[in-house]
Write an enzyme that holds these catalytic residues in place. Structure first.
Site, short mmCIF file in Angstrom:
data_model
loop_
_atom_site.label_atom_id
_atom_site.label_comp_id
_atom_site.label_asym_id
_atom_site.label_seq_id
_atom_site.Cartn_x
_atom_site.Cartn_y
_atom_site.Cartn_z
CD GLU A 47 -1.33 -2.34 2.14
OE1 GLU A 47 -2.13 -2.99 2.82
OE2 GLU A 47 -0.11 -2.61 2.09
CD1 TRP A 165 23.32 -39.98 -9.82
CD2 TRP A 165 21.70 -38.74 -8.93
NE1 TRP A 165 23.87 -38.78 -9.48
CE2 TRP A 165 22.89 -37.98 -8.93
CE3 TRP A 165 20.56 -38.16 -8.40
CZ2 TRP A 165 22.96 -36.70 -8.44
CZ3 TRP A 165 20.62 -36.87 -7.93
CH2 TRP A 165 21.81 -36.16 -7.94
#
Length: 183
Positions: A47, A165
């Protein structure tokens, strides 16, 4: 105009904690005269940034803000004081602030000052921006997101503790590397 405020608020996502991400737009005679968003905790709120951009033209203008303006002192003064001082005539609020320090007091303060307030504009979109903030403020528990790669049997490492992985190269490029580097 609230859609523009929502877009602005998203710019602050992840940078304003412990505060919410907020966007604000000021309109006068159908023309945008000020825009702002909360950039970082401790800096001016949305604001205030919009009011600074609008300057004296904010008098008798309308403000669209994604979250109820604050009415309490924190690191910055209350936004309600600045809105009242600027002479804004109407405020459209996306959603009420669930923070007990705010919770209706911002809207009440504006109304008591003679400013027309309409709340609940694009409320779903405005609440989605601050999902983590709302979770913490209402439950005092953090909002946690976990992205986990696991094998079909629910494992993340071999039984020996050795890690391999289990995802492909595209998945590894997509995840947060800072998290991977700590592993």
């Amino acid at each position: 105009m609230m859609k523009i405020a929502v877009t602005l608020a998203r710019k602050g996502t992840g940078k304003t904690s412990p505060n919410p991400a907020v966007g604000a737009v000021i309109v006068k005679n159908g023309k945008i005269i000020g825009k702002g968003y909360h950039r970082k905790a401790g800096l001016a709120h949305a604001e205030i940034n919009a009011l600074r951009e609008a300057g004296i033209e904010a008098k008798d203008a309308e403000m669209y803000v994604t979250l109820e303006p604050c009415n309490h002192f924190g690191r910055t003064p209350p936004c309600t004081d600045a809105i009242i001082k600027a002479g804004v005539k109407k405020v459209f609020v996306g959603m009420r602030d669930p923070n007990p320090l705010a919770a209706g007091s911002g809207i009440g303060r504006l109304r008591n000052a003679g400013i027309e307030v309409e709340a609940g504009i694009l409320e779903k979109e405005c609440s989605e921006i601050n999902e983590a903030y709302i979770k913490y403020i209402t439950t005092k528990t953090p909002f946690v997101t976990l992205k986990l790669a696991a094998t079909l049997d629910g494992k993340i490492a071999a039984f020996t503790g050795e890690s391999k992985w289990i995802t492909g190269e595209p998945s590894r490029k997509y995840v947060s590397w800072s998290a991977l580097e700590r592993c």
